[in-house]
Design a protein around this motif. Structure first.
Motif, PDB file in Angstrom:
ATOM      1  N   ASN A  63       0.822  -1.202   0.000  1.00  0.00           N
ATOM      2  CA  ASN A  63       0.000   0.000   0.000  1.00  0.00           C
ATOM      3  C   ASN A  63       0.858   1.255   0.000  1.00  0.00           C
ATOM      4  OD1 ASN A  63      -2.359  -1.480   0.163  1.00  0.00           O
ATOM      5  ND2 ASN A  63      -2.269  -1.580   2.403  1.00  0.00           N
ATOM      6  N   ALA A  64       0.467   2.243  -0.807  1.00  0.00           N
ATOM      7  CA  ALA A  64       1.196   3.508  -0.835  1.00  0.00           C
ATOM      8  C   ALA A  64       0.803   4.357   0.359  1.00  0.00           C
ATOM      9  CB  ALA A  64       0.884   4.261  -2.133  1.00  0.00           C
ATOM     10  N   LEU A  65       1.733   5.195   0.826  1.00  0.00           N
ATOM     11  CA  LEU A  65       1.450   6.134   1.904  1.00  0.00           C
ATOM     12  C   LEU A  65       0.331   7.059   1.486  1.00  0.00           C
ATOM     13  CD1 LEU A  65       2.250   7.557   4.595  1.00  0.00           C
ATOM     14  CD2 LEU A  65       3.808   8.947   3.241  1.00  0.00           C
ATOM     15  N   ARG A  66      -0.682   7.187   2.325  1.00  0.00           N
ATOM     16  CA  ARG A  66      -1.833   8.002   1.974  1.00  0.00           C
ATOM     17  C   ARG A  66      -1.627   9.444   2.428  1.00  0.00           C
ATOM     18  NH1 ARG A  66      -4.710   3.212   3.865  1.00  0.00           N
ATOM     19  NH2 ARG A  66      -5.338   2.006   2.054  1.00  0.00           N
ATOM     20  N   ALA A  67      -0.790  10.185   1.729  1.00  0.00           N
ATOM     21  CA  ALA A  67      -0.677  11.622   1.965  1.00  0.00           C
ATOM     22  C   ALA A  67      -2.000  12.253   1.559  1.00  0.00           C
ATOM     23  CB  ALA A  67       0.465  12.211   1.139  1.00  0.00           C
ATOM     24  N   PRO A  68      -2.541  13.222   2.334  1.00  0.00           N
ATOM     25  CA  PRO A  68      -3.898  13.715   2.110  1.00  0.00           C
ATOM     26  C   PRO A  68      -4.153  14.185   0.684  1.00  0.00           C
ATOM     27  CG  PRO A  68      -3.021  14.537   4.172  1.00  0.00           C
ATOM     28  CD  PRO A  68      -1.879  13.855   3.458  1.00  0.00           C
ATOM     29  N   ASP A  69      -4.940  13.410  -0.053  1.00  0.00           N
ATOM     30  CA  ASP A  69      -5.433  13.796  -1.366  1.00  0.00           C
ATOM     31  C   ASP A  69      -4.329  14.074  -2.384  1.00  0.00           C
ATOM     32  OD1 ASP A  69      -8.058  13.642  -0.442  1.00  0.00           O
ATOM     33  OD2 ASP A  69      -7.984  15.692   0.287  1.00  0.00           O
ATOM     34  N   GLY A  75      -1.514  19.893  -6.150  1.00  0.00           N
ATOM     35  CA  GLY A  75      -1.548  21.339  -6.246  1.00  0.00           C
ATOM     36  C   GLY A  75      -2.053  21.939  -4.967  1.00  0.00           C
ATOM     37  N   PRO A  76      -2.360  23.254  -4.955  1.00  0.00           N
ATOM     38  CA  PRO A  76      -2.774  23.930  -3.739  1.00  0.00           C
ATOM     39  C   PRO A  76      -3.967  23.276  -3.045  1.00  0.00           C
ATOM     40  CG  PRO A  76      -2.303  25.506  -5.476  1.00  0.00           C
ATOM     41  CD  PRO A  76      -2.269  24.147  -6.101  1.00  0.00           C
ATOM     42  N   LYS A  77      -4.931  22.738  -3.792  1.00  0.00           N
ATOM     43  CA  LYS A  77      -6.090  22.133  -3.156  1.00  0.00           C
ATOM     44  C   LYS A  77      -5.705  20.905  -2.350  1.00  0.00           C
ATOM     45  CE  LYS A  77      -9.603  23.733  -6.420  1.00  0.00           C
ATOM     46  NZ  LYS A  77     -10.660  23.325  -7.381  1.00  0.00           N
ATOM     47  N   ALA A  78      -4.653  20.221  -2.782  1.00  0.00           N
ATOM     48  CA  ALA A  78      -4.197  19.033  -2.062  1.00  0.00           C
ATOM     49  C   ALA A  78      -3.255  19.389  -0.920  1.00  0.00           C
ATOM     50  CB  ALA A  78      -3.495  18.084  -3.024  1.00  0.00           C
ATOM     51  N   SER A 119       1.676  20.409  13.395  1.00  0.00           N
ATOM     52  CA  SER A 119       0.658  19.805  12.539  1.00  0.00           C
ATOM     53  C   SER A 119       1.328  19.001  11.435  1.00  0.00           C
ATOM     54  CB  SER A 119      -0.214  20.898  11.916  1.00  0.00           C
ATOM     55  OG  SER A 119      -1.066  20.349  10.924  1.00  0.00           O
ATOM     56  N   LEU A 120       0.738  17.837  11.129  1.00  0.00           N
ATOM     57  CA  LEU A 120       1.225  17.027  10.022  1.00  0.00           C
ATOM     58  C   LEU A 120       0.320  17.129   8.808  1.00  0.00           C
ATOM     59  CD1 LEU A 120       2.461  13.779  11.819  1.00  0.00           C
ATOM     60  CD2 LEU A 120       3.671  15.933  11.415  1.00  0.00           C
ATOM     61  N   ALA A 121      -0.679  18.004   8.845  1.00  0.00           N
ATOM     62  CA  ALA A 121      -1.484  18.254   7.652  1.00  0.00           C
ATOM     63  C   ALA A 121      -0.567  18.794   6.565  1.00  0.00           C
ATOM     64  CB  ALA A 121      -2.594  19.247   7.962  1.00  0.00           C
ATOM     65  N   LEU A 122      -0.682  18.262   5.375  1.00  0.00           N
ATOM     66  CA  LEU A 122       0.267  18.599   4.323  1.00  0.00           C
ATOM     67  C   LEU A 122       0.339  20.104   4.062  1.00  0.00           C
ATOM     68  CD1 LEU A 122       2.276  17.694   2.186  1.00  0.00           C
ATOM     69  CD2 LEU A 122       0.346  17.247   0.645  1.00  0.00           C
ATOM     70  N   THR A 164       6.644  13.548   5.435  1.00  0.00           N
ATOM     71  CA  THR A 164       5.293  13.779   4.920  1.00  0.00           C
ATOM     72  C   THR A 164       5.354  14.654   3.673  1.00  0.00           C
ATOM     73  OG1 THR A 164       4.171  13.504   7.050  1.00  0.00           O
ATOM     74  CG2 THR A 164       3.071  14.880   5.413  1.00  0.00           C
ATOM     75  N   LEU A 165       6.128  15.724   3.738  1.00  0.00           N
ATOM     76  CA  LEU A 165       6.267  16.617   2.593  1.00  0.00           C
ATOM     77  C   LEU A 165       6.972  15.918   1.435  1.00  0.00           C
ATOM     78  CD1 LEU A 165       6.024  19.437   1.318  1.00  0.00           C
ATOM     79  CD2 LEU A 165       8.143  20.077   2.494  1.00  0.00           C
ATOM     80  N   PHE A 166       8.045  15.199   1.742  1.00  0.00           N
ATOM     81  CA  PHE A 166       8.813  14.543   0.677  1.00  0.00           C
ATOM     82  C   PHE A 166       7.986  13.447   0.002  1.00  0.00           C
ATOM     83  CE2 PHE A 166      12.660  12.059  -0.789  1.00  0.00           C
ATOM     84  CZ  PHE A 166      13.106  13.039  -1.674  1.00  0.00           C
ATOM     85  N   ALA A 167       7.193  12.721   0.775  1.00  0.00           N
ATOM     86  CA  ALA A 167       6.337  11.682   0.193  1.00  0.00           C
ATOM     87  C   ALA A 167       5.346  12.287  -0.793  1.00  0.00           C
ATOM     88  CB  ALA A 167       5.591  10.934   1.297  1.00  0.00           C
ATOM     89  N   ALA A 168       4.776  13.443  -0.438  1.00  0.00           N
ATOM     90  CA  ALA A 168       3.833  14.101  -1.342  1.00  0.00           C
ATOM     91  C   ALA A 168       4.524  14.582  -2.610  1.00  0.00           C
ATOM     92  CB  ALA A 168       3.169  15.282  -0.622  1.00  0.00           C
ATOM     93  N   VAL A 169       5.738  15.101  -2.468  1.00  0.00           N
ATOM     94  CA  VAL A 169       6.503  15.539  -3.640  1.00  0.00           C
ATOM     95  C   VAL A 169       6.810  14.346  -4.544  1.00  0.00           C
ATOM     96  CG1 VAL A 169       8.722  16.488  -4.386  1.00  0.00           C
ATOM     97  CG2 VAL A 169       7.480  17.562  -2.487  1.00  0.00           C
TER      98      VAL A 169
END
Length: 292
Positions: A2-8, A15-18, A68-71, A92-97
């Motif tokens: 399973n991939a890490l579920r970074a928020p959206d 992008g900004p919405k995510a 906070s860990l919210a992206l 968390t940030l690097f995973a989203a990138v």
């Protein structure tokens, strides 16, 4: 896996919405390379992130709060406000990138062994497993460990292979885990000619909810070292390292040689170092008195 579920965050919706502003992040780390999900890109992104974004626990030790860990909040802190963070924030940030680049990322959790004297510690460190198309093995990536013998670049998940990044040397070894169905993986760094354990982990996937619990414990528990003492670390592009632990400044050369170690007495000097040597703009109201 399973991939890490970074928020959206997906490769299509980054992008900004995510919560991820990819362009601002790439500007922050000085990235001008291709946006391709290759092993070369992964290693270069890893190195650029470490050189640009410092490790720090000011929120926990100075402000008395859990970050906070919210992206979107991590992005705002590390990129917009030019702060640093600790493992959960960085990874968390690097995973989203990486997801935005098209990599597949799985969140893992490790027991830190460095400095533990053989004492078993809980799994409180976040690290990442990255699948790269066309590569036989996934890569271990970790921009949130901060230590001088940590990873400068992501390395293949292969046991016994020494990996060099400039003068820095790392390797992964397998270690029997009594009573468990699989061996542990142990990250080691070469320090003074000796291989030293940094942390141990398994390949069990962890989720954002798991890291939220770890984050709260590390930032708020009265016996947590991150709640009791200041930790600042900065890795340079060539693998050099600067650290403030409590009130002790240590400067390490890329080959692991200690260049300087001294005590910081005055808050004013510490604040100057935060800006000049670690690239951190301290949060408003930072007093830094009475720190460990």
């Amino acid at each position: 896996m399973n991939a890490l579920r970074a928020p959206d965050v997906t490769a299509r919706d980054a992008g900004p919405k995510a919560g991820l502003e990819l362009g601002a992040y790439l500007d922050r780390i000085g990235w001008t390379g291709p946006r391709a999900a290759t092993a070369e890109t992964l290693r270069a992104l890893h190195r650029a992130h470490l050189a640009a974004l410092p490790f720090e626990n000011l929120d926990a030790v100075v402000l008395g709060t859990a970050p906070s860990l919210a992206l979107a909040d991590v992005q705002e802190k590390l990129v917009s406000r030019r702060r640093g963070g600790y493992c959960y924030e960085h990874n968390t940030l690097f995973a989203a990138v990486l997801a935005a680049f098209g990599f597949r990322v799985t969140g893992l959790a490790a027991r830190v062994r460095m400095g533990g004297g053989g004492t078993a510690r809980p799994r409180t460190h976040m690290t990442l497993l990255v699948d790269v198309a066309g590569e036989a093995e996934p890569f271990l990536a970790d921009v949130g460990f901060g230590a001088a013998a940590g990873l400068l670049e992501a390395i293949p998940l292969v046991a016994g292979r020494e990996v060099a990044a400039g003068p820095r040397r790392n390797r992964l070894v397998r270690e029997p885990h009594p009573g468990a169905p699989a061996d542990l993986w142990v990250l080691q760094g070469l320090v003074g000619g000796e291989w030293r354990d940094q942390y141990a982990f398994t390949l069990e996937p962890f989720e954002a909810a798991d890291y939220a619990v770890m984050n709260w414990h590390i930032a708020t528990h009265p016996r947590s070292p991150f709640r009791r003492s200041l930790y600042l670390q900065r890795t340079t592009a060539d693998g050099g390292h600067r650290e403030i632990a409590g009130r002790t400044l240590t400067v390490t050369a890329p080959d692991g040689t200690t260049l300087e170690r001294r005590e910081l007495v005055e808050d004013a000097e510490l604040l100057v170092l935060l800006r000049a040597d670690f690239g951190i703009e301290p949060p408003e109201g930072t007093g830094l008195t009475g720190r460990g």
